[in-house]
Design a protein around this motif. Structure first.
Motif, PDB file in Angstrom:
ATOM      1  N   PRO A   1       0.825  -1.208   0.000  1.00  0.00           N
ATOM      2  CA  PRO A   1       0.000   0.000   0.000  1.00  0.00           C
ATOM      3  C   PRO A   1       0.863   1.264   0.000  1.00  0.00           C
ATOM      4  O   PRO A   1       1.897   1.326   0.661  1.00  0.00           O
ATOM      5  N   LYS A   2       0.424   2.253  -0.783  1.00  0.00           N
ATOM      6  CA  LYS A   2       1.103   3.541  -0.847  1.00  0.00           C
ATOM      7  C   LYS A   2       0.058   4.642  -0.705  1.00  0.00           C
ATOM      8  O   LYS A   2      -1.027   4.558  -1.299  1.00  0.00           O
ATOM      9  N   ILE A   3       0.374   5.656   0.077  1.00  0.00           N
ATOM     10  CA  ILE A   3      -0.579   6.752   0.268  1.00  0.00           C
ATOM     11  C   ILE A   3      -0.836   7.439  -1.065  1.00  0.00           C
ATOM     12  O   ILE A   3       0.096   7.834  -1.770  1.00  0.00           O
ATOM     13  N   TYR A   4      -2.100   7.586  -1.398  1.00  0.00           N
ATOM     14  CA  TYR A   4      -2.532   8.254  -2.628  1.00  0.00           C
ATOM     15  C   TYR A   4      -3.019   9.670  -2.333  1.00  0.00           C
ATOM     16  O   TYR A   4      -2.644  10.611  -3.007  1.00  0.00           O
TER      17      TYR A   4
ATOM     18  N   TYR B   1      -7.141   8.867   5.043  1.00  0.00           N
ATOM     19  CA  TYR B   1      -6.001   8.519   4.211  1.00  0.00           C
ATOM     20  C   TYR B   1      -6.479   7.497   3.190  1.00  0.00           C
ATOM     21  O   TYR B   1      -7.132   6.517   3.549  1.00  0.00           O
ATOM     22  N   VAL B   2      -6.153   7.753   1.925  1.00  0.00           N
ATOM     23  CA  VAL B   2      -6.529   6.865   0.840  1.00  0.00           C
ATOM     24  C   VAL B   2      -5.243   6.224   0.317  1.00  0.00           C
ATOM     25  O   VAL B   2      -4.304   6.924  -0.051  1.00  0.00           O
ATOM     26  N   TYR B   3      -5.211   4.905   0.324  1.00  0.00           N
ATOM     27  CA  TYR B   3      -4.045   4.152  -0.145  1.00  0.00           C
ATOM     28  C   TYR B   3      -4.363   3.496  -1.483  1.00  0.00           C
ATOM     29  O   TYR B   3      -5.443   2.940  -1.657  1.00  0.00           O
ATOM     30  N   ARG B   4      -3.404   3.532  -2.397  1.00  0.00           N
ATOM     31  CA  ARG B   4      -3.470   2.663  -3.585  1.00  0.00           C
ATOM     32  C   ARG B   4      -2.786   1.381  -3.185  1.00  0.00           C
ATOM     33  O   ARG B   4      -1.677   1.396  -2.653  1.00  0.00           O
ATOM     34  N   THR B   5      -3.453   0.271  -3.401  1.00  0.00           N
ATOM     35  CA  THR B   5      -2.898  -1.006  -2.982  1.00  0.00           C
ATOM     36  C   THR B   5      -3.365  -2.125  -3.887  1.00  0.00           C
ATOM     37  O   THR B   5      -4.383  -2.008  -4.573  1.00  0.00           O
ATOM     38  N   LYS B   6      -2.624  -3.196  -3.866  1.00  0.00           N
ATOM     39  CA  LYS B   6      -3.053  -4.453  -4.465  1.00  0.00           C
ATOM     40  C   LYS B   6      -3.553  -5.321  -3.321  1.00  0.00           C
ATOM     41  O   LYS B   6      -3.303  -5.020  -2.146  1.00  0.00           O
ATOM     42  N   ILE B   7      -4.260  -6.391  -3.660  1.00  0.00           N
ATOM     43  CA  ILE B   7      -4.734  -7.302  -2.627  1.00  0.00           C
ATOM     44  C   ILE B   7      -4.216  -8.706  -2.926  1.00  0.00           C
ATOM     45  O   ILE B   7      -3.867  -9.027  -4.059  1.00  0.00           O
ATOM     46  N   SER B   8      -4.195  -9.531  -1.892  1.00  0.00           N
ATOM     47  CA  SER B   8      -3.560 -10.844  -1.983  1.00  0.00           C
ATOM     48  C   SER B   8      -4.522 -11.977  -2.311  1.00  0.00           C
ATOM     49  O   SER B   8      -4.306 -13.105  -1.915  1.00  0.00           O
ATOM     50  N   GLY B   9      -5.565 -11.695  -3.013  1.00  0.00           N
ATOM     51  CA  GLY B   9      -6.518 -12.731  -3.385  1.00  0.00           C
ATOM     52  C   GLY B   9      -7.736 -12.121  -4.031  1.00  0.00           C
ATOM     53  O   GLY B   9      -7.812 -10.905  -4.223  1.00  0.00           O
ATOM     54  N   GLU B  10      -8.694 -12.951  -4.348  1.00  0.00           N
ATOM     55  CA  GLU B  10      -9.943 -12.470  -4.943  1.00  0.00           C
ATOM     56  C   GLU B  10     -10.849 -11.935  -3.837  1.00  0.00           C
ATOM     57  O   GLU B  10     -11.121 -12.634  -2.858  1.00  0.00           O
ATOM     58  N   PRO B  11     -11.312 -10.685  -3.950  1.00  0.00           N
ATOM     59  CA  PRO B  11     -12.156 -10.123  -2.888  1.00  0.00           C
ATOM     60  C   PRO B  11     -13.521 -10.800  -2.841  1.00  0.00           C
ATOM     61  O   PRO B  11     -14.092 -11.138  -3.878  1.00  0.00           O
ATOM     62  N   ARG B  12     -14.006 -11.001  -1.631  1.00  0.00           N
ATOM     63  CA  ARG B  12     -15.364 -11.520  -1.453  1.00  0.00           C
ATOM     64  C   ARG B  12     -15.988 -10.776  -0.278  1.00  0.00           C
ATOM     65  O   ARG B  12     -15.324 -10.521   0.728  1.00  0.00           O
ATOM     66  N   PRO B  13     -17.244 -10.400  -0.414  1.00  0.00           N
ATOM     67  CA  PRO B  13     -17.902  -9.651   0.663  1.00  0.00           C
ATOM     68  C   PRO B  13     -17.940 -10.461   1.952  1.00  0.00           C
ATOM     69  O   PRO B  13     -18.242 -11.649   1.932  1.00  0.00           O
ATOM     70  N   SER B  14     -17.601  -9.829   3.048  1.00  0.00           N
ATOM     71  CA  SER B  14     -17.717 -10.478   4.354  1.00  0.00           C
ATOM     72  C   SER B  14     -17.961  -9.417   5.405  1.00  0.00           C
ATOM     73  O   SER B  14     -17.800  -8.221   5.153  1.00  0.00           O
ATOM     74  N   GLY B  15     -18.362  -9.849   6.574  1.00  0.00           N
ATOM     75  CA  GLY B  15     -18.643  -8.906   7.654  1.00  0.00           C
ATOM     76  C   GLY B  15     -19.791  -7.992   7.289  1.00  0.00           C
ATOM     77  O   GLY B  15     -20.863  -8.440   6.905  1.00  0.00           O
ATOM     78  N   GLU B  16     -19.533  -6.702   7.345  1.00  0.00           N
ATOM     79  CA  GLU B  16     -20.575  -5.707   7.097  1.00  0.00           C
ATOM     80  C   GLU B  16     -20.801  -5.405   5.613  1.00  0.00           C
ATOM     81  O   GLU B  16     -21.660  -4.618   5.263  1.00  0.00           O
ATOM     82  N   ILE B  17     -20.035  -6.034   4.743  1.00  0.00           N
ATOM     83  CA  ILE B  17     -20.156  -5.789   3.302  1.00  0.00           C
ATOM     84  C   ILE B  17     -21.081  -6.826   2.669  1.00  0.00           C
ATOM     85  O   ILE B  17     -20.865  -8.020   2.786  1.00  0.00           O
TER      86      ILE B  17
END
Length: 127
Positions: free
Chosen positions: A58-61, A78-94
């Motif tokens: 993550p890097k501050i955008y 603070y808004v970060y530009r980042t990659k993620i380590s897998g395919e996103p899936r809704p969980s928790g409050e999403i």
């Protein structure tokens, strides 16, 4: 004042946005800081909770201070530009995620913060 950390996650000129079970609008993944947490720590925790993935490099955008019409208070984010380590899936409050481009995003109701960040992403040629 509220303090938030959010993520700009893109692929193929599309932006990942999330829809919470408690709000009618779409927003960036992320959320408020917990006591004693840094912005970077909050980002990692929130992405894990909301999307079930980790953040990668993550890097501050942007750093924004704005009045949230949804929460009716000033927010520092603070808004970060980042990659993620897998395919996103809704969980928790999403309840839902979506990949949107600069055209398809217009059909959705956006949070105050997403509206501000979206303008920057278009201006900067990211979307």
């Amino acid at each position: 004042m509220r303090y938030k950390s959010t993520a700009v996650i893109t692929r193929n000129r599309e932006l990942l946005i999330v829809h919470s079970v408690t709000n009618s609008h779409w927003s960036l993944p992320g959320g408020k800081l917990e006591s004693g947490e840094t912005y970077r720590q909050a980002l990692g925790r929130e992405i894990k909770e909301e999307l079930g993935t980790g953040v990668v490099s993550p890097k501050i955008y942007r750093k924004l201070t704005y009045y949230s019409r949804e929460k009716k208070e000033r927010t520092e984010m603070y808004v970060y530009r980042t990659k993620i380590s897998g395919e996103p899936r809704p969980s928790g409050e999403i309840k839902e995620t979506a990949w949107v481009n600069r055209t398809s995003i217009c059909a959705r109701e956006l949070s105050t913060s997403l509206g501000l960040v979206f303008q920057s992403l278009v201006t900067d040629g990211i979307l």
